[in-house]
Motif scaffolding. Structure first.
Motif, mmCIF file in Angstrom:
data_model
loop_
_atom_site.group_PDB
_atom_site.id
_atom_site.type_symbol
_atom_site.label_atom_id
_atom_site.label_comp_id
_atom_site.label_asym_id
_atom_site.label_seq_id
_atom_site.Cartn_x
_atom_site.Cartn_y
_atom_site.Cartn_z
ATOM 1 N N TRP A 173 -1.870 -7.374 -4.940
ATOM 2 C CA TRP A 173 -2.927 -6.358 -4.948
ATOM 3 C C TRP A 173 -2.292 -5.074 -4.428
ATOM 4 O O TRP A 173 -1.855 -5.001 -3.282
ATOM 5 C CB TRP A 173 -4.093 -6.787 -4.085
ATOM 6 C CG TRP A 173 -5.331 -5.933 -4.244
ATOM 7 C CD1 TRP A 173 -5.436 -4.720 -4.874
ATOM 8 C CD2 TRP A 173 -6.648 -6.237 -3.759
ATOM 9 N NE1 TRP A 173 -6.725 -4.248 -4.830
ATOM 10 C CE2 TRP A 173 -7.494 -5.158 -4.158
ATOM 11 C CE3 TRP A 173 -7.193 -7.298 -3.054
ATOM 12 C CZ2 TRP A 173 -8.853 -5.123 -3.835
ATOM 13 C CZ3 TRP A 173 -8.548 -7.266 -2.739
ATOM 14 C CH2 TRP A 173 -9.372 -6.190 -3.119
ATOM 15 N N VAL A 174 -2.253 -4.067 -5.285
ATOM 16 C CA VAL A 174 -1.602 -2.796 -4.978
ATOM 17 C C VAL A 174 -2.664 -1.739 -4.698
ATOM 18 O O VAL A 174 -3.681 -1.668 -5.399
ATOM 19 C CB VAL A 174 -0.718 -2.344 -6.159
ATOM 20 C CG1 VAL A 174 0.068 -1.086 -5.802
ATOM 21 C CG2 VAL A 174 0.231 -3.470 -6.580
ATOM 22 N N PHE A 175 -2.414 -0.890 -3.691
ATOM 23 C CA PHE A 175 -3.327 0.197 -3.332
ATOM 24 C C PHE A 175 -2.560 1.519 -3.305
ATOM 25 O O PHE A 175 -1.411 1.567 -2.843
ATOM 26 C CB PHE A 175 -3.944 -0.041 -1.952
ATOM 27 C CG PHE A 175 -4.751 -1.312 -1.827
ATOM 28 C CD1 PHE A 175 -6.123 -1.301 -1.990
ATOM 29 C CD2 PHE A 175 -4.127 -2.513 -1.525
ATOM 30 C CE1 PHE A 175 -6.866 -2.467 -1.864
ATOM 31 C CE2 PHE A 175 -4.858 -3.686 -1.398
ATOM 32 C CZ PHE A 175 -6.237 -3.661 -1.566
ATOM 33 N N HIS A 176 -3.215 2.592 -3.769
ATOM 34 C CA HIS A 176 -2.566 3.907 -3.730
ATOM 35 C C HIS A 176 -3.631 4.992 -3.859
ATOM 36 O O HIS A 176 -4.679 4.788 -4.487
ATOM 37 C CB HIS A 176 -1.559 4.050 -4.879
ATOM 38 C CG HIS A 176 -0.324 4.796 -4.503
ATOM 39 N ND1 HIS A 176 0.941 4.241 -4.520
ATOM 40 C CD2 HIS A 176 -0.150 6.076 -4.068
ATOM 41 C CE1 HIS A 176 1.834 5.131 -4.138
ATOM 42 N NE2 HIS A 176 1.192 6.258 -3.864
ATOM 43 N N ILE A 194 0.852 -1.192 0.000
ATOM 44 C CA ILE A 194 0.000 0.000 0.000
ATOM 45 C C ILE A 194 0.889 1.244 0.000
ATOM 46 O O ILE A 194 1.737 1.410 0.888
ATOM 47 C CB ILE A 194 -0.943 -0.004 1.211
ATOM 48 C CG1 ILE A 194 -1.827 -1.258 1.194
ATOM 49 C CG2 ILE A 194 -1.805 1.250 1.242
ATOM 50 C CD1 ILE A 194 -2.762 -1.380 2.392
ATOM 51 N N CYS A 195 0.708 2.089 -0.994
ATOM 52 C CA CYS A 195 1.395 3.379 -1.159
ATOM 53 C C CYS A 195 2.881 3.322 -0.812
ATOM 54 O O CYS A 195 3.398 4.175 -0.104
ATOM 55 C CB CYS A 195 0.692 4.491 -0.391
ATOM 56 S SG CYS A 195 0.614 4.334 1.402
ATOM 57 N N GLY A 196 3.571 2.322 -1.344
ATOM 58 C CA GLY A 196 4.996 2.169 -1.053
ATOM 59 C C GLY A 196 5.864 2.527 -2.246
ATOM 60 O O GLY A 196 5.499 2.299 -3.397
ATOM 61 N N ARG A 197 7.032 3.082 -1.962
ATOM 62 C CA ARG A 197 8.019 3.315 -3.026
ATOM 63 C C ARG A 197 8.559 1.966 -3.496
ATOM 64 O O ARG A 197 8.626 1.006 -2.721
ATOM 65 C CB ARG A 197 9.165 4.186 -2.519
ATOM 66 C CG ARG A 197 8.733 5.590 -2.134
ATOM 67 C CD ARG A 197 9.912 6.476 -1.754
ATOM 68 N NE ARG A 197 9.444 7.792 -1.356
ATOM 69 C CZ ARG A 197 9.161 8.780 -2.207
ATOM 70 N NH1 ARG A 197 9.322 8.569 -3.512
ATOM 71 N NH2 ARG A 197 8.737 9.941 -1.774
ATOM 72 N N ALA A 198 8.962 1.908 -4.759
ATOM 73 C CA ALA A 198 9.460 0.642 -5.283
ATOM 74 C C ALA A 198 10.373 0.893 -6.470
ATOM 75 O O ALA A 198 10.134 1.796 -7.276
ATOM 76 C CB ALA A 198 8.292 -0.247 -5.709
ATOM 77 N N ASP A 199 11.422 0.101 -6.544
ATOM 78 C CA ASP A 199 12.245 0.072 -7.736
ATOM 79 C C ASP A 199 11.497 -0.786 -8.758
ATOM 80 O O ASP A 199 11.236 -1.960 -8.501
ATOM 81 C CB ASP A 199 13.601 -0.556 -7.405
ATOM 82 C CG ASP A 199 14.559 -0.561 -8.585
ATOM 83 O OD1 ASP A 199 14.095 -0.506 -9.743
ATOM 84 O OD2 ASP A 199 15.779 -0.660 -8.349
ATOM 85 N N PRO A 200 11.136 -0.231 -9.906
ATOM 86 C CA PRO A 200 10.376 -1.030 -10.876
ATOM 87 C C PRO A 200 11.046 -2.344 -11.236
ATOM 88 O O PRO A 200 10.354 -3.334 -11.549
ATOM 89 C CB PRO A 200 10.283 -0.095 -12.094
ATOM 90 C CG PRO A 200 10.386 1.282 -11.522
ATOM 91 C CD PRO A 200 11.341 1.155 -10.359
ATOM 92 N N GLU A 201 12.376 -2.385 -11.165
ATOM 93 C CA GLU A 201 13.087 -3.616 -11.515
ATOM 94 C C GLU A 201 12.732 -4.772 -10.591
ATOM 95 O O GLU A 201 12.871 -5.935 -10.971
ATOM 96 C CB GLU A 201 14.597 -3.375 -11.514
ATOM 97 C CG GLU A 201 15.083 -2.497 -12.652
ATOM 98 C CD GLU A 201 14.772 -3.102 -14.017
ATOM 99 O OE1 GLU A 201 15.123 -4.287 -14.228
ATOM 100 O OE2 GLU A 201 14.162 -2.416 -14.850
ATOM 101 N N TRP A 202 12.295 -4.458 -9.375
ATOM 102 C CA TRP A 202 11.891 -5.522 -8.452
ATOM 103 C C TRP A 202 10.754 -6.349 -9.047
ATOM 104 O O TRP A 202 10.627 -7.547 -8.773
ATOM 105 C CB TRP A 202 11.449 -4.940 -7.111
ATOM 106 C CG TRP A 202 12.529 -4.230 -6.356
ATOM 107 C CD1 TRP A 202 13.881 -4.289 -6.588
ATOM 108 C CD2 TRP A 202 12.357 -3.340 -5.249
ATOM 109 N NE1 TRP A 202 14.550 -3.489 -5.695
ATOM 110 C CE2 TRP A 202 13.642 -2.890 -4.859
ATOM 111 C CE3 TRP A 202 11.248 -2.863 -4.548
ATOM 112 C CZ2 TRP A 202 13.844 -1.999 -3.801
ATOM 113 C CZ3 TRP A 202 11.441 -1.977 -3.488
ATOM 114 C CH2 TRP A 202 12.721 -1.558 -3.123
#
Length: 256
Positions: free
Chosen positions: A183-186, A165-173
């Motif tokens: 399931w992603v929330f933002h 939920i509303c987390g930063r992420a390196d797209p490569e992950w």
């Protein structure tokens, strides 16, 4: 003085029983401590809640791990109850072993030492309790959303499903997570962690063969977690998954 020496000797021999060594009771959230055996990790405190009905029949239970946000770091474990599952389980039953660790002050969930402690904590819980290792779920908000992405990337076949939920992420992950139900929330109006952070990794997931659910709240700012964790559908969705077996590593031909 002889009795005093005998008492001191006895104190050295007897094991120390800490509060975290007391057996938790179903339906009661209690403080626990995991102590990492090497210098690679560190001790980590966590809240543990066993579901009602635990121990009544011989069965294993799914595990839900919750990673909190930056404001709940430190050594006051009660702060972890501010949001998410550890806030909910005091007033409503969740059909999981709920594990809510606390990140040390100034640290991040993705730090090597913290991650080593999380991994060891989960290993210990899997040994000590009737945990279903095929149904371990990971979720977190903000800093914990980042930690959810990162831990899943580091151990892509450990979890049955994740809900960042509303987390930063390196797209490569996302390239390692094509198999993992997500399931992603933002919040669309999030100024602390822009929506683009989730959009970028979701795009990589889709390109990797994943079909993630992606919930965007049009009017929400950074707090996209209150509504998400109040949604019973999230927990029902998690429980539909078991972890997928890790594919065999390709054989490396011996050098001639």
């Amino acid at each position: 003085m002889r009795w005093l020496k005998s008492l001191l000797l006895l104190a050295l021999i007897l094991p120390v029983v800490s509060a975290s060594a007391q057996p938790p009771q179903p339906g009661v959230q209690v403080a626990q401590t995991y102590r990492h055996p090497t210098q690679v990790g560190e001790s980590i405190d966590y809240l543990l809640s066993l579901p009602p009905g635990y121990g009544v029949e011989k069965q294993s239970w799914p595990v839900l791990i919750f990673l909190h946000g930056s404001g709940e770091r430190g050594s006051n474990l009660s702060l972890v109850k501010k949001h998410g599952p550890p806030k909910l389980v005091d007033s409503r039953a969740l059909p999981f072993i709920v594990v809510s660790p606390q990140c040390p002050s100034g640290a991040r969930w993705k730090d090597d030492a913290v991650l080593a402690s999380l991994q060891g904590m989960l290993d210990e819980i899997s040994r000590k309790f009737s945990a279903d290792v095929e149904r371990v779920y990971l979720t977190g908000l903000s800093l914990g959303g980042e930690g959810t992405w990162h831990w899943a990337w580091k151990e892509p076949y450990r979890f049955a499903a994740i809900a960042p939920i509303c987390g930063r992420a390196d797209p490569e992950w996302g390239r390692s997570l094509g198999h993992l139900p997500t399931w992603v929330f933002h919040g669309a109006k999030d100024t602390a962690v822009p929506l683009s952070q989730s959009e970028a990794i979701v795009a990589v997931l889709r390109a990797s063969g994943n079909e993630p659910r992606f919930t965007v709240y049009p009017e929400a700012g950074h707090d996209s977690w209150t509504e998400s964790y109040a949604n019973d559908e999230l927990y029902a969705w998690l429980l539909t998954f078991k972890k997928q077996p890790e594919p065999p590593k390709p054989l490396v031909a011996p050098k001639p």
